[in-house]
Design a protein around this motif. Structure first.
Motif, PDB file in Angstrom:
ATOM      1  N   THR A  43      -3.966   3.370  -6.011  1.00 46.11           N
ATOM      2  CA  THR A  43      -3.204   3.823  -4.852  1.00 46.11           C
ATOM      3  C   THR A  43      -2.192   4.883  -5.269  1.00 46.11           C
ATOM      4  N   LEU A  63       1.633   4.558  -2.961  1.00 48.69           N
ATOM      5  CA  LEU A  63       1.165   5.829  -2.401  1.00 48.69           C
ATOM      6  C   LEU A  63       2.314   6.825  -2.301  1.00 48.69           C
ATOM      7  N   ILE A 113       0.831  -1.205   0.000  1.00 45.34           N
ATOM      8  CA  ILE A 113       0.000   0.000   0.000  1.00 45.34           C
ATOM      9  C   ILE A 113       0.866   1.255   0.000  1.00 45.34           C
ATOM     10  N   SER A 137      -4.041   8.130  -5.953  1.00 46.92           N
ATOM     11  CA  SER A 137      -4.492   8.747  -4.708  1.00 46.92           C
ATOM     12  C   SER A 137      -3.394   9.638  -4.145  1.00 46.92           C
ATOM     13  N   GLY A 138      -2.179   9.121  -4.098  1.00 47.60           N
ATOM     14  CA  GLY A 138      -1.048   9.923  -3.620  1.00 47.60           C
ATOM     15  C   GLY A 138      -0.728  11.070  -4.556  1.00 47.60           C
ATOM     16  N   LEU A 173      -9.458   6.332  -3.957  1.00 41.99           N
ATOM     17  CA  LEU A 173      -9.389   5.567  -2.713  1.00 41.99           C
ATOM     18  C   LEU A 173     -10.472   4.490  -2.667  1.00 41.99           C
TER      19      LEU A 173
END
Length: 136
Positions: free
Chosen positions: A111, A23, A19, A114-115, A69
């Protein structure tokens, strides 16, 4: 019993790395884009850059973060089989096979983004105005 406990610990560490890796890579990529590329783009846009840096632009980033997310949560290994079953039941046939491997890659991409989107959110209004004016 001992090796089983160690195996669980390694699984937990691997899950966290799986994860955190995409990210953090997304955060770094977004920060580099915001620092080096975005000012050049805003300089070329001129006055039109105000639309991109407005509160609406920030809210659209928040919506994109929520969507990615949610997609990452749906495609995580703990939900991958249920997501795959749902896709087979509710989506029309795809030109490529829907597999657990594909779901895993979607998880990694969601993921990452998202970052990436998180790094693009302005940290203050002064920073928004500064980037809209083209100065760094």
């Amino acid at each position: 019993m001992r090796p089983l406990a160690g195996s669980r610990a390694m699984d937990a560490v691997n899950s966290i790395i799986e994860i955190a890796g995409p990210l953090m890579l997304g955060l770094a990529s977004g920060a580099l884009f915001r620092k080096f590329v975005q000012p050049r783009i805003f300089a070329q846009l001129g006055d039109r850059a105000r639309r991109v840096t407005s509160a609406t632009g920030t809210w659209s980033l928040v919506v994109q973060i929520c969507v990615t997310l949610g997609l990452a949560a749906a495609c995580h290994a703990s939900n991958a089989m249920a997501t795959l079953m749902w896709m087979h039941e509710h989506l029309p046939p795809m030109p490529f096979p829907l597999t657990l491997g594909l779901i895993h890659w979607v998880f990694l991409g969601a993921t990452f983004f998202s970052g990436y989107y998180l790094a693009l959110i302005p940290s203050s209004e002064a920073e928004e105005e500064q980037s809209a004016s083209g100065t760094v």
